[in-house]
Motif scaffolding. Structure first.
Motif, PDB file in Angstrom:
ATOM      1  N   SER A 130      10.007  -2.267  -4.293  1.00  0.00           N
ATOM      2  CA  SER A 130       9.226  -2.127  -3.302  1.00  0.00           C
ATOM      3  C   SER A 130      10.297  -2.399  -2.252  1.00  0.00           C
ATOM      4  N   SER A 131       9.351  -1.919  -0.776  1.00  0.00           N
ATOM      5  CA  SER A 131       9.994  -1.740   0.443  1.00  0.00           C
ATOM      6  C   SER A 131       9.203  -2.163   1.722  1.00  0.00           C
ATOM      7  N   ASP A 138       5.956   3.092  -5.098  1.00  0.00           N
ATOM      8  CA  ASP A 138       6.310   1.170  -4.388  1.00  0.00           C
ATOM      9  C   ASP A 138       4.293   0.045  -5.052  1.00  0.00           C
ATOM     10  N   ARG A 139       4.889  -0.879  -5.078  1.00  0.00           N
ATOM     11  CA  ARG A 139       4.465  -1.925  -6.180  1.00  0.00           C
ATOM     12  C   ARG A 139       2.948  -1.871  -5.450  1.00  0.00           C
ATOM     13  N   LEU A 189       4.617   5.555  -1.045  1.00  0.00           N
ATOM     14  CA  LEU A 189       5.636   6.240  -0.625  1.00  0.00           C
ATOM     15  C   LEU A 189       5.778   6.306  -2.389  1.00  0.00           C
ATOM     16  N   ALA A 190       6.041   7.793  -2.986  1.00  0.00           N
ATOM     17  CA  ALA A 190       6.377   8.556  -3.682  1.00  0.00           C
ATOM     18  C   ALA A 190       7.852   8.687  -3.579  1.00  0.00           C
ATOM     19  N   GLU A 210      -0.681  -0.880  -7.687  1.00  0.00           N
ATOM     20  CA  GLU A 210      -1.436  -2.210  -8.080  1.00  0.00           C
ATOM     21  C   GLU A 210      -2.477  -1.269  -8.224  1.00  0.00           C
ATOM     22  N   LYS A 211      -2.651  -0.695  -6.831  1.00  0.00           N
ATOM     23  CA  LYS A 211      -4.102   0.305  -5.818  1.00  0.00           C
ATOM     24  C   LYS A 211      -4.311   0.756  -7.139  1.00  0.00           C
ATOM     25  N   ALA A 212      -3.550   2.027  -7.599  1.00  0.00           N
ATOM     26  CA  ALA A 212      -4.208   2.698  -8.670  1.00  0.00           C
ATOM     27  C   ALA A 212      -4.983   2.838  -9.919  1.00  0.00           C
TER      28      ALA A 212
END
Length: 852
Positions: free
Chosen positions: A188-189, A155-156, A200-201, A160-162
């Protein structure tokens, strides 16, 4: 009389402003929590329509994705949801479509190997492409969905975090070793967990099965969409007979799923809202003393004015109404201001909901008419009721006596009745607390809570009686240290015991709760520390954030470089000596190198001989000693006879019964293990820790912790709870400071002539300031000391009830923290006295001497 009341409000703006602040604080926090709860509820209702769009019926296997040990121990049948089940359901009349899901808890690591988000809300699922290669549930923003078992889409928010980019390698794990996959897409979710910042992977179906340890043909759930004209209930009845395994699987409609999710989300919000509402209620309760004290002082200050009204024809009811009208105006204005403050608090909570609880959806600010009405009603009602007693006192002032007297002293009868009532209430409360301390577990909760509440109310009533002897003890040292100002400060503090008591009550109530929880926290930390330090000789403990370790990890750890002893700690619940009890299984050959129970009989090495160890509580209940034989009813071995090889002191780290690991493996082969104890050749070294981490496949869900890590983990939990209570303490201190300012301001007004005489006979301005400040500190420290003393007593009583789950617990007083609380009370007294002290020092000597 209304115009008179309005003029009185405007004539004493400064004094009534502090009362308004007390109302504002209590109603503000209460309103904020109501707005927050309404916002979360609305957000939950808004989100559920998105999350279950297209799902009419869902068939779910709750055991899919669990560790193999947990699945093997399930009492349900071995039936699985397979492609055959999907085809049977898809062939039903009224079915428009089906979606077979593979999903479960899975952790995603960032580039440094650290887990992203909360493990309990991190999900791995299968990507279900249509003919065009797209999955309508997860629209791609970049790249494409996974096509093979070595690819993943994230998920987006997670990307962005990682800081991931397409083509990067991502580590993902569930219960087994971590695997490496390639990032091929970003999607996106609208799922609540994803919107709350958890990952979510998406993997292809076989890749998801591999990560989540499912069988090659197994699904975790099947989503069914009804054809037009078919109701969810009708489809539910049609699908249920086709599901294998009877009641092994959950079969629910989309409406039921949506309602359950909304309730879970609302419950998360209610838990936080309940905590905040409790704090707001305590703040409002403390504010009652300030409000009542303020109106008592205002009535005393206007004695001559009220008497004049009586003299020119005003009746008692009119005087009472004039004071209550003032309270009504103050309550309305304070509640209105509290409403505005509450809107701000609610907006701040809604905006920061991600950091407060990752399971809560993003929420906007919802202000309902009910919230507005309750805020205004509660704030106004509390203020009017708090002013009722001062209003009654006002109407009882005789006109002639009042014209020649400034303040009517409390009668001996009123103080006597208050002391008798307070003594009875306190005695009853303390009796219930002591009764609760003799109980164990949940049965002790009710008498403890009821007793604590009664005792606090009784102690508040007894504060006037306690103030004289307690503060009198401080007079000699103050006189020696501070001279005349110190001696006068002590005398002034006990001049009006009821006023001193009502001022100190805020600190007494606040510090009772905070001290009790601080002492309990310190006692629990001490017990955990002693258990970890004395009873565990292993260098590291390997645990998993998913709850249960896969057996393959125990094998890998045992063969890691530098390991001299290791043992998975298996948890079972067997019937031993006729009692259903918790037991732990340890490797018999390594146990004596990894744990060190406090043995009172026998030796820990008895496990090597196939014998068991029991704690002294279990032994005393069943009359066991070394050499005794007990009957053990295991799942696959009815009537096993085992010998007791040792008795040890009860411990939270160890179960009441310790079994040889071979016995557990023989009769419950898939017993779950939540931790692995490991001892290294060179002790706890960074290199050895890394070797253990490598042996677990560098999985983000597996943690390798030493003793200090374990202690810190327990301390973090306790510290989090205490920080919430310290926020309550800040509110109590703020309200207490307002009360001290009010009391001292009134004292300065009443003692103008006395202050003028003191100045005339040689007391300088600095001496006057010191006298007022010391009086303020005495009142604050008096209230704090009483609250802290009772808090320690409550902590002791509560601690005695916790020895069932924490046998090592003993009451520990954290002196540095208690001294800091006392210092905080001193600082509150000094800060609150600044304005009254300056006012007293600036009084004109001649004007003060001639004051009536």
């Amino acid at each position: 009389m209304f115009r008179t009341a309005l003029r009185n409000v405007l004539a004493h703006r400064g004094r009534l402003l502090m009362t308004t602040l007390a109302v504002l604080l209590g109603t503000g926090f209460m309103t904020g929590t109501m707005i927050f709860s309404d916002s979360i509820h609305q957000a939950a209702n808004n989100s559920r329509s998105k999350d279950f769009t297209g799902i009419s019926v869902q068939v779910a296997d709750d055991t899919a994705g669990l560790p193999s040990s947990a699945r093997q121990n399930s009492t349900k049948s071995s039936a699985r949801l397979t492609e055959a089940t999907v085809r049977r359901i898809a062939a039903l009349p009224g079915v428009a479509g089906t979606r077979a899901e593979v999903s479960g808890t899975a952790a995603i690591a960032d580039k440094n190997g650290n887990m992203i988000g909360d493990i309990m809300r991190s999900t791995g699922a299968n990507f279900v492409p249509d003919a065009a290669g797209n999955d309508a549930r997860y629209p791609m923003l970049q790249g494409r969905g996974p096509h093979t078992a070595t690819e993943v889409a994230l998920d987006r928010g997670t990307v962005e975090k990682a800081g991931y980019r397409l083509g990067d390698t991502v580590r993902i794990a569930a219960n087994g070793p971590a695997i490496s996959v390639t990032l091929t897409g970003v999607f996106s979710s609208d799922a609540p967990a994803v919107r709350s910042g958890n990952p979510l992977a998406l993997l292809d179906t076989q890749g998801a099965r591999r990560v989540l340890s499912l069988a090659p043909d197994q699904y975790s759930s099947i989503d069914v969409t009804a054809a037009p004209g078919t109701s969810e209930t009708a489809l539910l009845h049609a699908v249920t007979p086709l599901v294998p395994g009877g009641n092994q699987f959950r079969v629910e409609t989309g409406a039921q799923l949506a309602a359950q999710q909304a309730e879970r989300l609302a419950q998360s919000g209610r838990s936080l809202a309940t905590m905040l509402t409790t704090a707001a209620g305590i703040s409002l309760f403390i504010g009652i003393f300030l409000i009542a004290n303020t109106f008592t002082m205002l009535v005393a200050q206007r004695t001559r004015q009220l008497a004049l009204l009586r003299a020119i024809g005003a009746g008692r009811s009119q005087v009472t109404r004039s004071v209550l009208i003032e309270a009504l105006l103050v309550g309305l204005s304070g509640s209105a201001a509290g409403l505005l403050l509450g809107i701000g608090i609610g907006a701040a909570l809604a905006a920061g909901v991600k950091s407060l609880d990752a399971d809560l959806p993003r929420a906007g600010v919802v202000i309902t008419p009910t919230t507005v009405l309750i805020t205004l009603l509660v704030g106004t009602l509390v203020t009017v009721l708090s002013a009722a007693l001062p209003a009654l006192r006002a109407c009882r002032i005789p006109p002639v006596a009042a014209l020649s007297s400034g303040e009517q002293p409390a009668t001996h009868r009123s103080l006597f009745l208050r002391n008798v009532l307070g003594s009875l209430t306190t005695a009853g409360g303390l009796g219930l607390v002591v009764l609760g301390s003799t109980e164990r577990g949940a049965t002790a909760r009710l008498p403890l809570m009821a007793g604590a509440l009664l005792a606090v109310l009784g102690i508040v009533q007894l504060l006037p009686l306690l103030s004289r002897p307690v503060i009198a003890l401080a007079r000699p040292p103050l006189a020696r240290l501070c001279g005349t100002p110190g001696s006068l400060a002590a005398l002034n503090a006990i001049r009006n015991p009821r006023r001193t008591a009502s001022t100190a009550a805020a600190l007494t109530i606040g510090l009772t709760l905070v001290t009790a929880m601080t002492v309990i926290g310190a006692s629990v930390s001490d017990a955990i520390d002693r258990a970890v330090t004395q009873e565990m000789t292993a260098d590291y403990v390997v645990t998993t954030l998913t709850g249960t370790l896969d057996p393959s990890i125990a094998t890998s750890v045992a063969h890691a470089p530098g390991v001299v002893a290791s043992s998975p700690v298996t948890d079972v619940e067997w019937s031993i000596a006729g009692e259903r009890t918790e037991a732990k299984g340890l490797d018999a050959d390594s146990a004596d190198q990894l744990v060190r129970p406090n043995m009172s009989q026998g030796a820990a090495t008895a496990l090597k001989r196939g014998q068991i160890l029991v704690d002294s509580s279990f032994a005393s209940r069943h009359g066991l000693a070394v050499g005794s034989t007990v009957t053990v009813a295991a799942p696959h071995g009815t009537g096993i006879r085992l010998t007791v090889g040792g008795v040890f002191a009860p411990s939270r780290m160890l179960a009441p019964v310790l079994l040889p690991g071979g016995v557990v493996a023989a009769h419950q082969p898939y017993a779950p293990a939540q931790q692995i104890l490991v001892k290294g050749a060179n002790g706890a070294t960074p290199a050895f820790k890394q070797a253990l981490k490598d042996a677990t496949g560098r999985s983000p869900v597996v943690e390798v912790e030493n003793k200090q890590n374990l202690r810190d983990g327990f301390d973090r939990t306790i510290t989090f709870a205490l920080n919430l209570l310290y926020a309550l303490l800040v509110m109590s201190l703020l309200v207490a400071a307002l009360g001290v300012v009010n009391t001292l301001a009134m004292a300065v007004f009443e003692r103008r002539r006395e202050l003028g005489l003191l100045r005339a006979i040689g007391l300088d301005r600095g001496g006057v300031k010191r006298m007022v400040r010391l009086e303020s500190v005495l009142i604050s420290v008096f209230g704090a000391a009483i609250g802290m003393a009772f808090g320690v007593f409550l902590a002791w009583a509560a601690g005695t009830t916790m020895t069932v789950t924490l046998p090592e617990l003993r009451t520990v007083l954290p002196y540095p923290k208690l001294l800091l609380m006392l210092l905080a009370a001193v600082l509150v007294g000094l800060a609150a006295a600044q304005w009254p002290a300056r006012r007293a020092a600036r009084l004109d000597v001649l004007d003060s001497i001639t004051a009536d």
